[in-house]
Design a protein around this motif. Structure first.
Motif, mmCIF file in Angstrom:
data_model
loop_
_atom_site.group_PDB
_atom_site.id
_atom_site.type_symbol
_atom_site.label_atom_id
_atom_site.label_comp_id
_atom_site.label_asym_id
_atom_site.label_seq_id
_atom_site.Cartn_x
_atom_site.Cartn_y
_atom_site.Cartn_z
ATOM 1 N N ALA A 26 0.834 -1.207 0.000
ATOM 2 C CA ALA A 26 0.000 0.000 0.000
ATOM 3 C C ALA A 26 0.867 1.255 0.000
ATOM 4 N N ARG A 27 0.371 2.299 -0.639
ATOM 5 C CA ARG A 27 1.063 3.587 -0.651
ATOM 6 C C ARG A 27 0.435 4.470 0.433
ATOM 7 N N LEU A 28 1.153 4.582 1.539
ATOM 8 C CA LEU A 28 0.611 5.248 2.726
ATOM 9 C C LEU A 28 1.396 6.509 3.095
ATOM 10 N N PHE A 29 2.169 7.054 2.159
ATOM 11 C CA PHE A 29 2.947 8.238 2.509
ATOM 12 C C PHE A 29 2.038 9.460 2.654
ATOM 13 N N ASP A 30 2.420 10.324 3.586
ATOM 14 C CA ASP A 30 1.666 11.535 3.926
ATOM 15 C C ASP A 30 0.284 11.244 4.497
ATOM 16 N N VAL A 31 0.090 10.031 5.039
ATOM 17 C CA VAL A 31 -1.177 9.701 5.705
ATOM 18 C C VAL A 31 -1.170 10.278 7.123
ATOM 19 N N ARG A 32 -2.312 10.754 7.564
ATOM 20 C CA ARG A 32 -2.448 11.231 8.943
ATOM 21 C C ARG A 32 -3.454 10.348 9.668
ATOM 22 N N TRP A 33 -2.989 9.697 10.760
ATOM 23 C CA TRP A 33 -3.844 8.862 11.596
ATOM 24 C C TRP A 33 -4.058 9.597 12.919
ATOM 25 N N THR A 34 -5.284 9.928 13.252
ATOM 26 C CA THR A 34 -5.568 10.627 14.512
ATOM 27 C C THR A 34 -6.587 9.818 15.311
ATOM 28 N N GLY A 35 -6.173 9.328 16.474
ATOM 29 C CA GLY A 35 -7.075 8.541 17.308
ATOM 30 C C GLY A 35 -7.550 7.278 16.628
ATOM 31 N N CYS A 36 -6.693 6.676 15.802
ATOM 32 C CA CYS A 36 -7.083 5.483 15.038
ATOM 33 C C CYS A 36 -6.630 4.203 15.730
ATOM 34 N N LYS A 37 -7.290 3.109 15.400
ATOM 35 C CA LYS A 37 -6.875 1.782 15.839
ATOM 36 C C LYS A 37 -6.447 0.989 14.612
ATOM 37 N N LEU A 38 -5.191 0.514 14.641
ATOM 38 C CA LEU A 38 -4.673 -0.305 13.557
ATOM 39 C C LEU A 38 -4.257 -1.668 14.094
ATOM 40 N N THR A 39 -4.929 -2.080 15.152
ATOM 41 C CA THR A 39 -4.548 -3.294 15.873
ATOM 42 C C THR A 39 -4.646 -4.534 14.995
ATOM 43 N N GLY A 40 -3.577 -5.318 15.029
ATOM 44 C CA GLY A 40 -3.552 -6.587 14.321
ATOM 45 C C GLY A 40 -3.401 -6.480 12.814
ATOM 46 N N SER A 41 -3.198 -5.277 12.296
ATOM 47 C CA SER A 41 -3.068 -5.119 10.846
ATOM 48 C C SER A 41 -1.641 -5.419 10.398
ATOM 49 N N GLN A 42 -1.478 -5.717 9.110
ATOM 50 C CA GLN A 42 -0.184 -6.083 8.545
ATOM 51 C C GLN A 42 0.149 -5.159 7.384
#
Length: 209
Positions: A85-101
């Protein structure tokens, strides 16, 4: 599963999508609010500058997805796959990414604020120079990851896997490192606090009074 629907428009707020094939959808710049996706596929989807607010992606596949410049507020990505995945310049605020790969994903630069990466697999990820201060990384797999110059102050690193992680220039001061295997990585050039230095010394056989 329904057939691929690359021309479908963004969903309405409070809708639920389950077992949908959304490969190659073009939702660049769309705004999603309180939408739930379960077991959906977003292979090679165009989601640049997407905005999500309090959405849920559960067990979704986002292989090759373009999320550059996107912003996520209070959104959960639970046990998802972000292969290439192309995730550059992504902003995560108060997110849950638990268990993701995130195998092969491009993740820098990015901004993570008050987010939970616990149990995530970040093996081999390039996170050099990324500010992860105060983030939850409990039991995250950071094996072979590049955290050179990263800010990990006050991060929750309990039982995180840091084997062969590159940490030169990283700042670990104030991070919760309970359960970390201090024998498993090189602290050369890493900034640590006194308690961490003592734990490291004891792990290598020093008698600390």
């Amino acid at each position: 599963m329904r057939g691929s629907r690359p021309h479908v428009g963004p969903p309405e707020p409070d809708s639920v999508w389950e077992d949908e094939d959304l490969a190659r959808v073009d939702w660049d710049g769309a705004v999603l609010e309180r939408v739930t996706f379960v077991d959906c596929r977003f292979d090679d989807a165009q989601l640049a500058e997407l905005v999500t607010r309090r959405c849920v992606f559960e067990r979704c596949v986002l292989t090759g997805v373009a999320l550059a410049g996107s912003s996520h507020d209070g959104t959960a990505f639970l046990s998802c796959r972000f292969d290439r995945a192309r995730l550059f310049d992504v902003r995560w605020t108060g997110c849950k990414l638990t268990g993701s790969q995130f195998p092969g994903a491009t993740m820098r630069p990015m901004t993570s604020v008050d987010s939970d990466w616990s149990y995530a697999s970040l093996r081999g990820a390039d996170l050099s120079g990324v500010d992860l201060s105060g983030q939850k990384l409990r039991e995250a797999d950071l094996t072979d990851a590049d955290l050179t110059g990263a800010d990990l102050t006050r991060a929750d690193l309990r039982h995180a896997r840091l084997q062969t992680t590159r940490l030169r220039g990283a700042d670990l001061r104030g991070a919760d490192t309970d359960g970390v295997n201090w024998r498993g990585f090189d602290l050369t050039g890493v900034r640590v606090d006194v308690l961490q230095a003592v734990s490291f010394a004891r792990a290598h056989g020093a008698l600390v009074d």
